[in-house]
Design an enzyme around this catalytic site. Structure first.
Site, PDB file in Angstrom:
ATOM      1  N   GLU A   1      -5.105  -8.538  -0.032  1.00  0.00           N
ATOM      2  CA  GLU A   1      -5.903  -8.381   1.178  1.00  0.00           C
ATOM      3  C   GLU A   1      -7.360  -8.184   0.784  1.00  0.00           C
ATOM      4  O   GLU A   1      -7.657  -7.450  -0.161  1.00  0.00           O
ATOM      5  CB  GLU A   1      -5.448  -7.163   1.997  1.00  0.00           C
TER       6      GLU A   1
ATOM      7  N   GLU B   1       0.810  -1.221   0.000  1.00  0.00           N
ATOM      8  CA  GLU B   1       0.000   0.000   0.000  1.00  0.00           C
ATOM      9  C   GLU B   1       0.846   1.275   0.000  1.00  0.00           C
ATOM     10  O   GLU B   1       0.743   2.119   0.889  1.00  0.00           O
ATOM     11  CB  GLU B   1      -0.953   0.002   1.196  1.00  0.00           C
TER      12      GLU B   1
END
Length: 586
Positions: free
Chosen positions: A310, A191
Site C-alpha cells: 500500500e 498490518e
C-alpha cells in the site's frame, strides 16, 4: 489500511464445508464454476508467464493497485459503498497495471468457534473476483485483511484459539485456491498488531504467524507448493528493526519463493497535514528516501523481493472534503515515490479506497485524471516540479516580479507556456542558475488581467521529459475573519478568503501550551480540528476540537495561509457555548 467496524456472520455446517473441499479436489470450483457469464474455465485463467525467480516475478507485477474497501469491507462487500466487477479489472489492466491486491476480511464469514469454517458462498465470491482479475492477465495478491485487528490481535491474550482459527482460515483458503496458477500470491496478514504485548512478544508472535502461514500453505500441495508467499512486518511499518525481524523470519524459512511486504504513506505530519506539515519539505523527502533505502539494504540487496502493498497519502485525495494536502505538494510526493521505487527495484501497489478517491468504480473513470497522470508518469520517468504551484499577487499592492525555484529532478527546463503561447525569456521571465524562475512584473500584470480574486492564469513549466508543472497566478488580499458565537457541536468563523487558501491552524492557551485534541503540537490536524468551507465563506472548528478545549480559558488560534498571510483569532468555550473574536492587526 484499517477501517473501523466489526460484525460476524455464522459459518456453514460441516457438510457444506466437505462439499466445498470435494469441489476443489475435483476441480469444479473456481474458474469453472464461477467464470463470467458466457465464459469458460479457459477464458477465466491467466495467460501470464510467471518468471521462475521470485525477484523477476515481483518485478513483473509492477505497477500494482488495491481493490480497497471492497472485499475487506465490514461486514459485507458493499458495506463501504464499493462492489467488485470484472470491468474494474479490465480498466486497471488497460491503464497499465500489471497486478492487483485484493484485500479480504473474513471474520464476518468465518465461524468464531471450531472448526472455524468459512461460508461457502463467501469463499466462492472471493474466488470469482480473484479469477476475474487473473482472466484479465493480472497477478493477484490475496490476503487476510481487517481480521488482523478484529481477532488476530488477541493472540497475545488468547493464543491457542486465535492461532487455531488463523491456521484453519489459511487451510481453507489454500484448499480453495490450491490449483490456481502462480499469478496468484498469498499474503499472510495485513498490518498485524498485538494487544497488550511487549516489543519482544510482538516480534515472537508475528514470527509465529508468518511461519505458521508458510507451513499451512506449503503443506496443502498442488500449486501452493511453489506459490509466491508474501510476509509482512508489524503494522506493515518499514522501520529498520521491524524489517530486520522480518528478514530473520524469511531467512529461517529457507524458501526462495518468499516476498517481503511493507506499506508507505509518507512522513506522517505531511500525510495528514498536522504539526505544520503543509509542504513536501526536506523532512518528508528524507523520510521517503530513508524508507526505500532500508527496503533495498535489508531485502532487495539480499535477493528478497519487496512488494509495497500500500502507498498513498492518508489525507489525500478525498473528494468529499476540502483537500488537506495542497495539490502541488501531493504531486511531488507521488513523483518522488515512483522514482525511489524504480531506483531500488520495489513493486508498488496504490491504495485505492474506492469511488471518492482514485478510480470511480461505476464510471470506470479516474476521479482526477491529472493526478493519475502524475502517478502513471512516475512509473517510467521523472518530472520537473517547483518550490510551489502558485504565485500570489497581493491586490492592494503594485505588481512586482515573483518567482519559484525549479526542482529539475534530472530534467532540463524547456520553457514556460500560457495555453498555447510560449512566454519569452528576457521579457516575460528570467532563469537564474538554471533553477530560479522569476516572472517579470510586466508578464504578471498581463496575466492577472482584471485582478479578480483567485486564479487569474495557469502557466506550464515544461521540461525535457515527464509532465509539465503548473503554476497558478493568484490574486489575493489577506483574508478577513469576523466575530461569531455558537455551540460546541456547530461553530464556524465567518471568513472572507479573498483568493487565499488555508494551510494550517495553530492553537495555544494563554500560557503558551498547546490547545486542542492533538496536544503534542500546536499545529492541529486539517479536517479533524478545523476545515475551510470556501463556498460558504467560513472556517469550521470541529466539535472534537472544541470539546477538547479547557472550559473558560481563552485560546489563541493562528491561521496560516499559503500566500504567507497569518491571522489571529480568539476562542473561548463556556459549557457548550463558544465565542469567537477576531484579533485586529496591531
Amino acid at each position: 489500511m484499517r477501517q473501523p467496524a466489526h460484525h460476524r456472520r455464522r459459518g456453514p455446517g460441516r457438510l457444506a464445508g466437505l462439499l466445498m473441499a470435494l469441489l476443489v479436489i475435483l476441480g469444479l470450483s473456481g474458474s469453472t464454476a464461477l467464470a463470467a457469464p458466457g465464459g469458460t474455465a479457459q477464458q477465466a485463467a491467466s495467460s501470464v508467464k510467471v518468471p521462475a525467480g521470485a525477484m523477476d516475478a515481483v518485478a513483473a507485477m509492477q505497477p500494482s493497485w488495491n481493490l480497497g474497501n471492497t472485499l475487506d469491507a465490514i461486514p459485507d462487500e458493499t458495506s463501504w459503498g464499493n462492489k467488485a466487477t470484472r470491468e474494474v479489472f479490465k480498466t486497471i489492466r488497460a491503464e497499465g497495471f500489471r497486478s492487483v491486491r485484493i484485500p479480504v476480511t473474513w471474520s464476518a464469514h468465518q465461524s468464531a468457534t471450531a472448526p472455524y469454517a468459512v461460508d461457502d458462498a463467501y469463499m466462492n465470491r472471493v474466488k470469482q473476483v480473484v479469477d476475474w482479475a487473473q482472466a484479465e492477465n493480472l497477478y493477484v495478491v490475496l490476503n487476510v485483511h481487517h481480521d488482523s485487528w478484529q481477532w488476530i490481535s488477541k493472540i497475545s491474550t488468547d493464543h491457542d484459539k486465535v492461532l487455531a482459527r488463523y491456521d484453519a482460515l489459511w487451510t481453507q483458503i489454500s484448499a480453495a485456491f490450491r490449483d490456481e496458477p502462480r499469478t496468484l500470491l498469498f499474503e499472510s496478514v495485513n498490518e498485524p498488531s498485538f494487544d497488550n504485548a511487549t516489543a519482544a512478544q510482538k516480534t515472537q508472535l508475528l514470527n509465529e504467524l508468518n511461519t505458521s502461514f508458510h507451513k499451512v500453505v506449503r503443506a496443502s500441495g498442488g500449486g501452493n507448493k511453489g506459490r509466491l508467499l508474501v510476509l509482512t512486518t508489524q503494522s506493515g511499518t518499514p522501520s529498520q528493526n521491524l524489517m530486520d525481524d522480518l528478514y530473520t523470519t524469511i531467512k529461517s524459512l529457507n524458501d526462495r519463493q518468499l516476498v517481503a511486504t511493507v506499506h508507505y504513506y509518507s512522513w506522517y505530519p505531511f500525510s495528514v497535514n498536522v504539526a505544520g506539515g503543509t509542504h513536501y519539505d526536506d523532512a518528508a523527502r528524507n523520510d521517503l528516501d530513508d524508507a526505500f533505502a532500508r527496503m533495498r539494504d535489508i531485502f532487495v540487496a539480499r535477493g528478497i523481493p519487496v512488494y509495497l502493498g500500500e502507498y498513498g497519502l492518508l489525507g489525500y485525495p478525498d473528494h468529499n472534503h476540502p483537500s488537506r494536502v495542497e495539490r502541488g505538494e501531493a504531486l511531488k510526493y507521488y513523483e518522488h515515490l515512483g522514482y525511489a521505487a524504480r531506483l531500488v527495484g520495489v513493486t508498488t501497489a496504490l491504495w485505492d479506497p474506492g469511488t471518492w478517491a482514485y478510480l470511480n468504480r461505476e464510471t470506470q473513470k479516474w476521479t482526477d485524471p491529472a493526478l493519475f497522470a502524475w502517478i502513471k508518469s512516475s512509473w517510467t520517468t521523472r518530472s520537473g516540479t517547483a518550490s510551489f504551484d502558485k504565485v500570489f499577487l497581493e491586490k492592494k499592492e503594485p505588481i512586482t516580479a515573483k518567482g519559484v525555484t525549479l526542482n529539475l529532478n534530472g530534467t532540463k527546463f524547456r520553457g514556460l507556456w500560457h495555453g498555447e503561447t510560449k512566454l519569452v525569456e528576457g521579457r516575460d521571465y528570467t532563469l537564474f542558475d538554471k533553477t530560479r524562475l522569476v516572472l517579470t512584473a510586466g508578464a504578471l500584470t498581463r496575466l492577472s488581467g482584471d485582478r479578480d480574486y483567485g486564479v487569474n492564469a495557469t502557466l506550464q513549466a515544461r521540461f525535457s521529459r515527464g509532465l509539465p508543472w503548473q503554476i497558478e497566478v493568484v490574486t489575493y488580499d489577506a483574508p478577513v475573519l469576523s466575530n461569531a458565537t455558537g455551540k460546541t457541536d456547530a461553530f464556524t468563523i465567518p471568513t472572507q478568503y479573498r483568493g487565499d487558501v488555508l494551510a494550517t491552524m495553530e492553537a495555544r492557551y494563554g500560557d503558551g501550551s498547546n490547545a486542542g485534541q492533538t496536544d503534542w503540537t500546536p499545529y492541529q490536524e486539517f479536517n479533524m480540528a478545523f476545515s475551510p468551507d470556501y463556498p460558504n465563506d467560513t472556517i469550521i472548528l470541529t466539535p472534537e476540537f472544541l470539546k477538547a478545549l479547557r472550559d473558560g480559558e481563552q485560546v489563541t488560534l493562528t491561521f496560516h495561509f499559503y500566500s504567507g498571510a497569518k491571522l489571529m483569532y480568539h476562542v473561548k468555550k463556556s459549557g457548550d457555548s463558544v465565542t469567537g473574536t477576531a484579533v485586529k492587526e496591531s
